[in-house]
Design an enzyme around this catalytic site. Structure first.
Site, PDB file in Angstrom:
ATOM      1  N   CYS A   2     -32.485  76.930  47.047  1.00  0.00           N
ATOM      2  CA  CYS A   2     -31.525  76.950  48.341  1.00  0.00           C
ATOM      3  C   CYS A   2     -33.029  76.127  48.709  1.00  0.00           C
ATOM      4  CB  CYS A   2     -31.812  78.085  48.349  1.00  0.00           C
ATOM      5  SG  CYS A   2     -30.259  79.223  47.208  1.00  0.00           S
ATOM      6  N   LYS A 487     -24.881  58.052  29.665  1.00  0.00           N
ATOM      7  CA  LYS A 487     -25.650  57.765  29.794  1.00  0.00           C
ATOM      8  C   LYS A 487     -26.335  56.136  30.365  1.00  0.00           C
ATOM      9  CE  LYS A 487     -25.666  60.441  32.065  1.00  0.00           C
ATOM     10  NZ  LYS A 487     -24.556  61.360  31.008  1.00  0.00           N
ATOM     11  N   LYS A 607     -19.424  61.270  41.678  1.00  0.00           N
ATOM     12  CA  LYS A 607     -20.246  62.233  41.234  1.00  0.00           C
ATOM     13  C   LYS A 607     -19.225  63.611  40.626  1.00  0.00           C
ATOM     14  CE  LYS A 607     -23.396  65.191  39.976  1.00  0.00           C
ATOM     15  NZ  LYS A 607     -23.764  64.845  38.501  1.00  0.00           N
TER      16      LYS A 607
END
Ligand code: M6R
Length: 612
Positions: A2, A487, A607
């Site tokens: 956070c 990847k 994403k």
């Protein structure tokens, strides 16, 4: 993960807090909140979603704010993203406000204790416990200073904390244990933040709190202590980064930052599950009990993309320890098959985002047919998490780069922890060795990153012009070969394939020539399988294929059969996938970087794939 920001001084407090929060949004973005002085009270404003939602809410109110004030942007770990769960959190009397980054591991026990003492909780968060705990400690100590120190000594887990209180109107209290916190110094004003970007518009003079330190900040001074109350002298640093690089922690791309965050992500995922005193794994705080696995017949591991590769790793790990057959399926295939799902089936789904449409569809189908659903997600409160019977959250923090890295290793870690849990449940093998290795895993991955990166950069310099790559591995390294190839193709746009090494002579060997780089993964810990992989190296050498070998220390027989070789630290079977994927993530990154690709946002990719 956070974002925290705090200010004490004479500038407009809300302007400083909102600027800081906007700069920290990459650390969390499911809800945000601020707290500040308004007359003789502490006023909080919170909202779900991004910081601009909070901003709009603030502009709609008639306020008379003054400092000190705190702000927070949240990435949920306990409790769904909502206004109730957004920070700041208060004590019963609304006299103490707290913002927090990290996980209070013993929050459950503390909450129970505080409830018995009459404290009333309004959120599902671990953080709220801290405000009530300080309130409770105030009953027994003469000053707020002592109450705060006593409270932080009672916390377990990871925390960066900031606290303001009606008891001490001109101070911000801060503390750090395993989560970052910095203090920024101005003239007649001071700042606090979980990360440098929040401060850069205001100051470049900062101190970094170390683990086990806390402090009291006024507008003119800052005093620091250890957890016993001894004074700590701190060095002021000058930050020369620009804002853009500061948000990425000095890394040129989020992907590289996230690759380097893996030791921390693994550490956070272990927290609360790795029981150090008893040397065992439990999912008590996740609400997962052994009874959940009663009366099962079959397990399906289902996901998409990188998460699917983690599922494949899971099969290798789990089939050694559980009594049921395990099927691994791609979600977009599984949803249209006529698989016999019923109340004795368990669907285990893996998803970083928790929003992938195909995976979510599988969850709904399984539930409709009476099967149990266990999900492993990274985003708290996501659709898949909400639909599941039990959810285990990886604690990798927000993953910004489209290419998944730290989410994958955290998923694999969760599957390893579940394999330990199963091994104990079914007495199928001893878990001591795995638990010991897990304790060292975060530091081991950190050392590996530092050692392997320069080596991989050299390989990338030599090979980034190639048009095709082949990744080979056997057994638990087969899914890692698939992941390495994925990847590379997604961020460098180079064609790459992952293959089970034993399949090479059934087709791909026809492709091998001196322009076709091959990455061969093996480990001496794989025993006979390692021997077989050595033969693959011979076959590639005979055809002059450029060969990079990743193997473990203590193997010398491959050195003369390849162009480059890297020795990974010797490890136990379960941890092999986590260690081996790291060099492959770096290889994809370095090659894409040499090619000048848009690494964090590769073309055509999103994403989170929320459509079919
Ligand atoms: O959020 P999920 O884990 O469900 O996402 C699944 C895939 O879309 C994801 O892993 C994708 O393959 C990544 N871009 C791989 O890096």
């Amino acid at each position: 993960m956070c974002g925290i920001v705090g200010y004490i001084g004479s500038r407009p407090v809300l302007a400083v807090l909102l600027e800081g929060l906007r700069r920290l949004e990459y650390r969390g973005y499911d809800s945000a909140g601020v707290v500040f002085w308004e007359g003789e009270t502490l006023k909080a404003i919170k909202s779900k979603g991004k910081v601009y939602n909070l901003e709009e809410k603030i502009y709609q109110e008639k306020l008379n704010p003054s400092s000190p004030g705190l702000g927070h942007t949240r990435w949920a770990t306990h409790g769904e993203p909502s206004e109730f769960n957004a920070h700041p959190h208060f004590d019963c009397e609304k006299k103490i406000a707290v913002v927090h980054n990290g996980i209070i591991e013993n929050y459950y026990d503390l909450k129970k204790f505080l409830k018995e003492k009459g404290h009333k909780f309004i959120s599902e968060t671990d953080t709220e416990v801290v405000a009530h705990l300080i309130e409770e400690c105030l009953r027994e100590t003469p000053t707020f200073f002592h109450a705060f120190m006593r409270a932080i000594n009672l916390l377990e887990g990871a925390f960066a904390l900031a606290c303001i209180s009606l008891e001490e109107p001109d101070k911000i209290y801060v503390a750090r244990w395993q989560s970052p916190l910095v203090v920024g110094f101005g003239e007649g004003e001071n700042f606090i933040a979980s990360d440098i970007p929040a401060l850069l518009s205001f100051t470049r003079r900062v101190i970094y709190l170390d683990d086990g330190e806390w402090g009291v900040i006024t507008k003119d001074r800052a005093h620091f202590y250890d957890f016993h109350g001894n004074t700590r002298e701190k060095l002021v640093h000058y930050v020369s980064w620009d804002l853009a690089s500061a948000e990425k922690g000095g890394f040129p791309h989020f992907m590289l930052k996230e690759i380097y965050e893996q030791p921390e992500a693994l550490k956070q995922t272990l927290l609360g599950r790795l029981n150090l005193s008893q040397k065992r794994i439990d999912f008590y705080y996740d609400g997962l009990s052994p009874e959940f696995f009663n009366n099962l017949e079959r397990i399906y591991l289902v996901a998409c993309g990188t998460s699917y590769h983690a599922c494949l790793v899971g099969k290798y790990l789990w089939e050694k320890v559980v009594p049921w057959p395990i099927e691994v399926e791609i979600a977009s295939e599984f949803r249209y098959r006529q698989t016999p799902l019923h109340e004795r089936s368990l669907l285990v789904v893996l998803s970083q985002s928790g929003e992938t449409a195909d995976t979510l569809a599988c969850v709904k189908i399984a539930k409709a047919r009476g099967a149990k659903v266990l999900s492993i997600c990274n985003v708290v409160g996501s659709s898949i998490a909400r639909e599941s019977d039990v959810v285990l959250y990886t604690q990798a923090g927000p993953e910004i780069s489209v290419a998944s890295t730290k989410a994958f290793t955290s998923q694999v870690l969760m599957l390893i922890m579940l394999s330990v849990f199963f091994a104990e449940l079914f007495h199928s093998s001893s878990v001591e060795e795995t638990v010991k290795a897990l304790i060292n895993l975060p530091s081991q991955t950190k050392m590996l990153l530092d050692k392997v990166h320069p080596f991989i950069r050299e390989v990338a310099i030599e090979w980034h012009g190639a048009s095709n790559f082949l990744y080979l591995g056997r057994n638990i390294l087969y899914p890692i070969a698939l992941e390495g190839a994925l990847k590379l193709k997604e961020i460098s746009y180079i064609h790459a394939e992952g293959y089970a090494a034993g399949e090479m002579k059934h087709g791909p060997i026809a492709l091998v020539d001196e322009k076709f780089p091959i990455i061969l993964l093996t480990a001496k810990e794989l025993g006979i399988i390692h021997e077989k992989t050595i033969s693959n190296a011979e076959e590639i050498k005979a055809r002059r294929g450029p060969l990079l070998v990743l193997t473990t220390e203590g193997t010398s027989e491959l050195a003369d059969k390849c162009n480059a070789i890297f020795y990974l630290p010797s490890t136990i079977y379960a941890l092999i996938p986590i260690l081996y994927v790291i060099p492959l993530q770096l290889l994809a990154y370095e090659i894409a970087n040499f090619k000048g690709c848009d690494i964090d946002k590769p073309r055509n990719l999103a994403k989170s794939v929320t459509v079919e």
